[in-house]
Design a protein around this motif. Structure first.
Motif, PDB file in Angstrom:
ATOM      1  N   ARG A   1     -13.313  -1.976  -2.298  1.00  0.00           N
ATOM      2  CA  ARG A   1     -12.403  -3.015  -2.788  1.00  0.00           C
ATOM      3  C   ARG A   1     -13.125  -4.002  -3.696  1.00  0.00           C
TER       4      ARG A   1
ATOM      5  N   CYS B   1      -3.238   2.797   8.984  1.00  0.00           N
ATOM      6  CA  CYS B   1      -2.483   2.172   7.888  1.00  0.00           C
ATOM      7  C   CYS B   1      -2.617   0.657   7.921  1.00  0.00           C
ATOM      8  N   LYS B   2      -2.524   0.087   9.114  1.00  0.00           N
ATOM      9  CA  LYS B   2      -2.640  -1.374   9.239  1.00  0.00           C
ATOM     10  C   LYS B   2      -4.018  -1.852   8.780  1.00  0.00           C
TER      11      LYS B   2
ATOM     12  N   ASP C   1      -5.166   0.522  -1.823  1.00  0.00           N
ATOM     13  CA  ASP C   1      -3.957   0.705  -2.634  1.00  0.00           C
ATOM     14  C   ASP C   1      -3.158   1.935  -2.244  1.00  0.00           C
TER      15      ASP C   1
ATOM     16  N   MET D   1       0.847  -1.195   0.000  1.00  0.00           N
ATOM     17  CA  MET D   1       0.000   0.000   0.000  1.00  0.00           C
ATOM     18  C   MET D   1       0.880   1.241   0.000  1.00  0.00           C
TER      19      MET D   1
ATOM     20  N   CYS E   1      -6.125  -0.307   6.707  1.00  0.00           N
ATOM     21  CA  CYS E   1      -6.285  -0.099   5.267  1.00  0.00           C
ATOM     22  C   CYS E   1      -5.510  -1.145   4.469  1.00  0.00           C
ATOM     23  N   GLU E   2      -4.291  -1.408   4.893  1.00  0.00           N
ATOM     24  CA  GLU E   2      -3.478  -2.396   4.174  1.00  0.00           C
ATOM     25  C   GLU E   2      -4.104  -3.782   4.282  1.00  0.00           C
TER      26      GLU E   2
ATOM     27  N   VAL F   1       1.643   5.197   0.729  1.00  0.00           N
ATOM     28  CA  VAL F   1       1.278   6.278   1.640  1.00  0.00           C
ATOM     29  C   VAL F   1       1.698   7.590   0.979  1.00  0.00           C
TER      30      VAL F   1
END
Length: 280
Positions: free
Chosen positions: A45, A79-80, A88, A1, A82-83, A3
């Motif tokens: 997604r 972040c965790k 993406d 992913m 989303c990943e 950032v």
């Protein structure tokens, strides 16, 4: 992913994705992501080739006495999540990246923003419309995903997109709730254990109101009164508003003769919570 912290980083990736003919989904958030946000990301997604999540606490939608400084933030956890859900790109700009010192341009939607949350938060929806417009332009997304919990926001964004001919589809997604019915919200973290238990009064009151409407009650005043009485039975609760409005213009109605939104905003021990139900 990926950032990205700058607009140009996002645009560079978008240019390549568009060149490849890929469909882009956008999930606008203010971070501190929970299961409600996760449901939006998962929906995106499943429907798009690329998914962008914006993670930005937008300063221009907060009033001077609101909780901008204390709004919860946890970018690492965001972040965790989303990943893990297959996003993406996560866009996490500083306010200075989104708003230059001489920024003077704002977007707003009249009428729909005047009532409900707009009464007590008069600048809020202009801030929402402005940042969402910027995100639409930056990401060139084909679809954008918003939760029904913020039903007024969803209606306003849909109207803005229609009125201003944005080339994007707005997808509304169901409210995600805790097991006891409380709508998922980043602000739930402000609640003490006692206040958290008492906050379920919102869902209890709205459930009764929805039962009345679906059983054929057409007197909106009776529905509002019943919801109000249930909420006021909880001493920690202080009502901002209880409203039944038509789903098209979000104007208060006394007779239910079409699609309606019934929405509440309530302070539970000084924490402002919102919830609603829609009957089409």
């Amino acid at each position: 992913m990926l950032v990205a912290t700058t607009i140009e980083e996002v645009k560079a990736n978008v240019r390549q994705w568009k060149k490849d003919g890929l469909k882009i989904g956008l999930v606008p958030t203010m971070g501190y992501l929970h299961e409600g946000h996760a449901s939006l990301i998962s929906r995106a997604r499943g429907e798009c080739d690329k998914v962008i999540v914006s993670d930005f606490v937008n300063p221009i939608q907060f009033g001077p006495k609101e909780d901008l400084a204390t709004y919860p933030r946890d970018f690492d956890a965001d972040c965790k999540l989303c990943e893990g859900l297959g996003a993406d790109l996560i866009f996490h700009p500083e306010p200075s990246e989104m708003y230059s010192p001489d920024f003077h341009s704002y977007v707003g939607v009249d009428t729909l923003s005047a009532g409900l949350c707009g009464k007590s938060r008069p600048i809020h929806f202009n801030g929402v419309c402005t940042v969402v417009s910027k995100l639409f332009n930056i990401t060139e997304a084909d679809k954008a995903y918003f939760g029904q919990k913020d039903a007024q926001q969803l209606a306003i964004v849909k109207r803005m997109v229609r009125d201003l001919n944005f080339n994007i589809e707005i997808v509304g997604c169901p409210i995600i709730r805790e097991e006891d019915g409380l709508a998922k919200s980043s602000r739930n973290t402000y609640l003490s254990d006692d206040a958290r238990a008492k906050a379920t009064i919102l869902h209890k009151a709205l459930t009764k109101g929805e039962e009345m409407v679906r059983a054929g009650e057409t007197d909106a005043i009776k529905v509002r009164t019943e919801i109000t009485n249930i909420i006021e039975s909880e001493p920690l609760a202080k009502i901002d508003y209880v409203e039944v409005v038509d789903l098209g213009e979000l104007q208060q109605c006394d007779v239910i003769d079409g699609p309606i939104l019934t929405a509440v905003a309530v302070y539970i021990d000084n924490v402002r919570l919102i919830d609603n139900f829609i009957v089409e």
